[in-house]
Design a protein around this motif. Structure first.
Motif, PDB file in Angstrom:
ATOM      1  N   SER A  44       0.816  -1.248  -0.068  1.00 52.31           N
ATOM      2  CA  SER A  44       0.060  -0.058  -0.092  1.00 52.31           C
ATOM      3  C   SER A  44       0.900   1.221   0.236  1.00 52.31           C
ATOM      4  O   SER A  44       0.534   2.325  -0.611  1.00 52.31           O
ATOM      5  CB  SER A  44      -1.009   0.038   1.189  1.00 52.31           C
ATOM      6  OG  SER A  44      -1.858  -0.780   1.084  1.00 52.31           O
ATOM      7  N   LEU A  45       1.975   1.115   0.812  1.00 52.17           N
ATOM      8  CA  LEU A  45       2.786   2.254   1.009  1.00 52.17           C
ATOM      9  C   LEU A  45       3.470   2.595  -0.561  1.00 52.17           C
ATOM     10  O   LEU A  45       3.360   3.604  -0.902  1.00 52.17           O
ATOM     11  CB  LEU A  45       3.803   2.182   2.009  1.00 52.17           C
ATOM     12  CG  LEU A  45       5.070   3.125   1.926  1.00 52.17           C
ATOM     13  CD1 LEU A  45       4.538   4.364   2.268  1.00 52.17           C
ATOM     14  CD2 LEU A  45       6.187   2.768   2.944  1.00 52.17           C
ATOM     15  N   GLU A  46       4.045   1.502  -1.181  1.00 47.00           N
ATOM     16  CA  GLU A  46       4.714   1.647  -2.511  1.00 47.00           C
ATOM     17  C   GLU A  46       3.642   2.149  -3.376  1.00 47.00           C
ATOM     18  O   GLU A  46       3.796   3.054  -4.152  1.00 47.00           O
ATOM     19  CB  GLU A  46       5.015   0.163  -2.975  1.00 47.00           C
ATOM     20  CG  GLU A  46       5.428   0.163  -4.381  1.00 47.00           C
ATOM     21  CD  GLU A  46       6.147  -1.327  -4.413  1.00 47.00           C
ATOM     22  OE1 GLU A  46       7.151  -1.534  -4.787  1.00 47.00           O
ATOM     23  OE2 GLU A  46       5.096  -2.328  -4.632  1.00 47.00           O
ATOM     24  N   LEU A  51       6.284   4.832  -5.885  1.00 50.74           N
ATOM     25  CA  LEU A  51       7.699   4.485  -6.098  1.00 50.74           C
ATOM     26  C   LEU A  51       7.703   2.998  -5.880  1.00 50.74           C
ATOM     27  O   LEU A  51       7.213   2.253  -5.092  1.00 50.74           O
ATOM     28  CB  LEU A  51       8.506   5.019  -4.978  1.00 50.74           C
ATOM     29  CG  LEU A  51       8.967   6.358  -4.880  1.00 50.74           C
ATOM     30  CD1 LEU A  51       9.812   6.873  -3.785  1.00 50.74           C
ATOM     31  CD2 LEU A  51       9.797   6.899  -6.157  1.00 50.74           C
ATOM     32  N   SER A  52       8.935   2.352  -6.600  1.00 54.29           N
ATOM     33  CA  SER A  52       9.135   0.783  -6.464  1.00 54.29           C
ATOM     34  C   SER A  52       9.780   0.772  -4.911  1.00 54.29           C
ATOM     35  O   SER A  52      10.742   1.187  -4.679  1.00 54.29           O
ATOM     36  CB  SER A  52      10.135   0.485  -7.681  1.00 54.29           C
ATOM     37  OG  SER A  52      10.237  -0.922  -7.265  1.00 54.29           O
ATOM     38  N   LEU A  53       9.206   0.147  -4.020  1.00 53.94           N
ATOM     39  CA  LEU A  53       9.666  -0.277  -3.046  1.00 53.94           C
ATOM     40  C   LEU A  53       9.536  -1.558  -2.540  1.00 53.94           C
ATOM     41  O   LEU A  53       8.627  -2.124  -1.720  1.00 53.94           O
ATOM     42  CB  LEU A  53       9.006   0.524  -1.781  1.00 53.94           C
ATOM     43  CG  LEU A  53       9.164   1.896  -1.774  1.00 53.94           C
ATOM     44  CD1 LEU A  53       8.135   2.552  -0.759  1.00 53.94           C
ATOM     45  CD2 LEU A  53      10.482   2.618  -1.763  1.00 53.94           C
ATOM     46  N   PRO A  54      10.172  -2.711  -3.289  1.00 53.14           N
ATOM     47  CA  PRO A  54      10.015  -3.949  -3.279  1.00 53.14           C
ATOM     48  C   PRO A  54      10.370  -4.717  -1.966  1.00 53.14           C
ATOM     49  O   PRO A  54      10.090  -5.804  -1.777  1.00 53.14           O
ATOM     50  CB  PRO A  54      10.582  -4.546  -4.548  1.00 53.14           C
ATOM     51  CG  PRO A  54      11.705  -3.479  -4.731  1.00 53.14           C
ATOM     52  CD  PRO A  54      11.392  -2.203  -4.128  1.00 53.14           C
ATOM     53  N   VAL A  57      13.550  -3.513   3.343  1.00 58.18           N
ATOM     54  CA  VAL A  57      14.780  -2.516   3.645  1.00 58.18           C
ATOM     55  C   VAL A  57      14.625  -1.360   2.699  1.00 58.18           C
ATOM     56  O   VAL A  57      14.678  -0.024   3.357  1.00 58.18           O
ATOM     57  CB  VAL A  57      16.132  -3.225   3.319  1.00 58.18           C
ATOM     58  CG1 VAL A  57      16.985  -2.350   3.111  1.00 58.18           C
ATOM     59  CG2 VAL A  57      16.269  -4.614   4.222  1.00 58.18           C
ATOM     60  N   GLU A  58      14.120  -1.292   1.408  1.00 55.45           N
ATOM     61  CA  GLU A  58      13.688  -0.229   0.646  1.00 55.45           C
ATOM     62  C   GLU A  58      12.720   0.642   1.326  1.00 55.45           C
ATOM     63  O   GLU A  58      12.944   1.914   1.489  1.00 55.45           O
ATOM     64  CB  GLU A  58      13.611  -0.472  -0.804  1.00 55.45           C
ATOM     65  CG  GLU A  58      15.016  -1.012  -1.312  1.00 55.45           C
ATOM     66  CD  GLU A  58      14.552  -1.693  -2.623  1.00 55.45           C
ATOM     67  OE1 GLU A  58      15.130  -1.043  -3.595  1.00 55.45           O
ATOM     68  OE2 GLU A  58      14.022  -2.914  -2.654  1.00 55.45           O
ATOM     69  N   ALA A  59      11.718   0.016   1.761  1.00 57.45           N
ATOM     70  CA  ALA A  59      10.621   0.921   2.465  1.00 57.45           C
ATOM     71  C   ALA A  59      10.981   1.559   3.668  1.00 57.45           C
ATOM     72  O   ALA A  59      10.859   2.584   3.895  1.00 57.45           O
ATOM     73  CB  ALA A  59       9.692   0.045   2.565  1.00 57.45           C
ATOM     74  N   LYS A  60      11.841   0.932   4.505  1.00 61.18           N
ATOM     75  CA  LYS A  60      12.337   1.576   5.659  1.00 61.18           C
ATOM     76  C   LYS A  60      13.240   2.701   5.405  1.00 61.18           C
ATOM     77  O   LYS A  60      13.207   3.779   5.995  1.00 61.18           O
ATOM     78  CB  LYS A  60      12.949   0.469   6.462  1.00 61.18           C
ATOM     79  CG  LYS A  60      12.453  -0.475   7.344  1.00 61.18           C
ATOM     80  CD  LYS A  60      13.565  -1.204   8.284  1.00 61.18           C
ATOM     81  CE  LYS A  60      12.973  -2.504   8.856  1.00 61.18           C
ATOM     82  NZ  LYS A  60      13.964  -3.040   9.618  1.00 61.18           N
ATOM     83  N   GLU A  61      14.127   2.809   4.472  1.00 58.35           N
ATOM     84  CA  GLU A  61      15.030   3.553   3.984  1.00 58.35           C
ATOM     85  C   GLU A  61      14.259   4.746   3.262  1.00 58.35           C
ATOM     86  O   GLU A  61      14.412   6.103   3.897  1.00 58.35           O
ATOM     87  CB  GLU A  61      15.953   3.121   2.993  1.00 58.35           C
ATOM     88  CG  GLU A  61      17.149   2.169   3.444  1.00 58.35           C
ATOM     89  CD  GLU A  61      17.927   1.658   2.133  1.00 58.35           C
ATOM     90  OE1 GLU A  61      17.772   1.686   1.275  1.00 58.35           O
ATOM     91  OE2 GLU A  61      18.861   0.598   2.662  1.00 58.35           O
TER      92      GLU A  61
END
Length: 185
Positions: A44-46, A51-54, A57-61
């Motif tokens: 949902s955040l992505e 943005l691509s937050l697959p 770790v990428e979502a946290k960053e």
């Protein structure tokens, strides 16, 4: 350069969603100067920030970087997660900022007044929506837990899907992002 612009737009989209969500809670439950926690699943955040937050770790960053961009308005935002579910904790000074920024906004206040009426109708609800814009979509939903879904054609005005139900206890609603609405259908 272009990726910086895309990232900045993503930060703005999340900030707007957080502010809109806090404002809705303040209208429904009343304003209190305390931390409010909002939860987002990674997918949902992505979708929300486009943005691509697959990965987690990428979502946290992304969220850590976002937190820095909003600290002057929302305060020291707390972040946590359990697997792919993220929590954004907006502190009391941030909820006060939202209250001050949105206290003149009447759409949700007007909607809540109409919904409190025992004889509330879909026409009355549509009247509240149409005060902001005549370009409103109202769809009768069949076979779902909701009777109607209402949303604006112009997502810049309001990007949520408002799902209404009518029953013995009166009318009530749930509000979803477009993506989350599509996933529950």
């Amino acid at each position: 350069m272009e990726s910086d612009m895309i990232r900045e737009e993503a930060y703005q989209l999340l900030e707007k969603n957080v502010i809109d969500t806090i404002h809705e809670w303040q209208v429904k439950l009343g304003y209190t100067e305390e931390m409010i926690r909002i939860y987002y699943n990674r997918d949902s955040l992505e979708h929300l920030v486009k943005l691509s937050l697959p990965t987690v770790v990428e979502a946290k960053e992304f969220l850590i970087d976002w937190r820095e961009t909003v600290k002057d308005r929302l305060g020291k935002v707390h972040l946590s997660n359990k697997e792919e579910r993220f929590c954004i904790g907006v502190p009391a000074d941030g909820t006060k900022y939202v209250y001050e920024k949105k206290k003149e906004s009447t759409f949700l206040t007007d909607l809540m007044k109409v919904l409190k009426e025992p004889s509330c109708t879909i026409e009355q609800i549509l009247g509240v929506f149409k005060k902001q814009s005549p370009n409103v979509v109202c769809e009768k939903v069949t076979g779902e837990e909701f009777d109607y879904v209402i949303y604006y054609e112009d997502y810049a005005l309001d990007s949520f899907r408002y799902c209404f139900s009518f029953g013995q206890m009166g009318a009530f609603y749930h509000r979803f992002s477009e993506y989350d609405y599509q996933t529950i259908r």
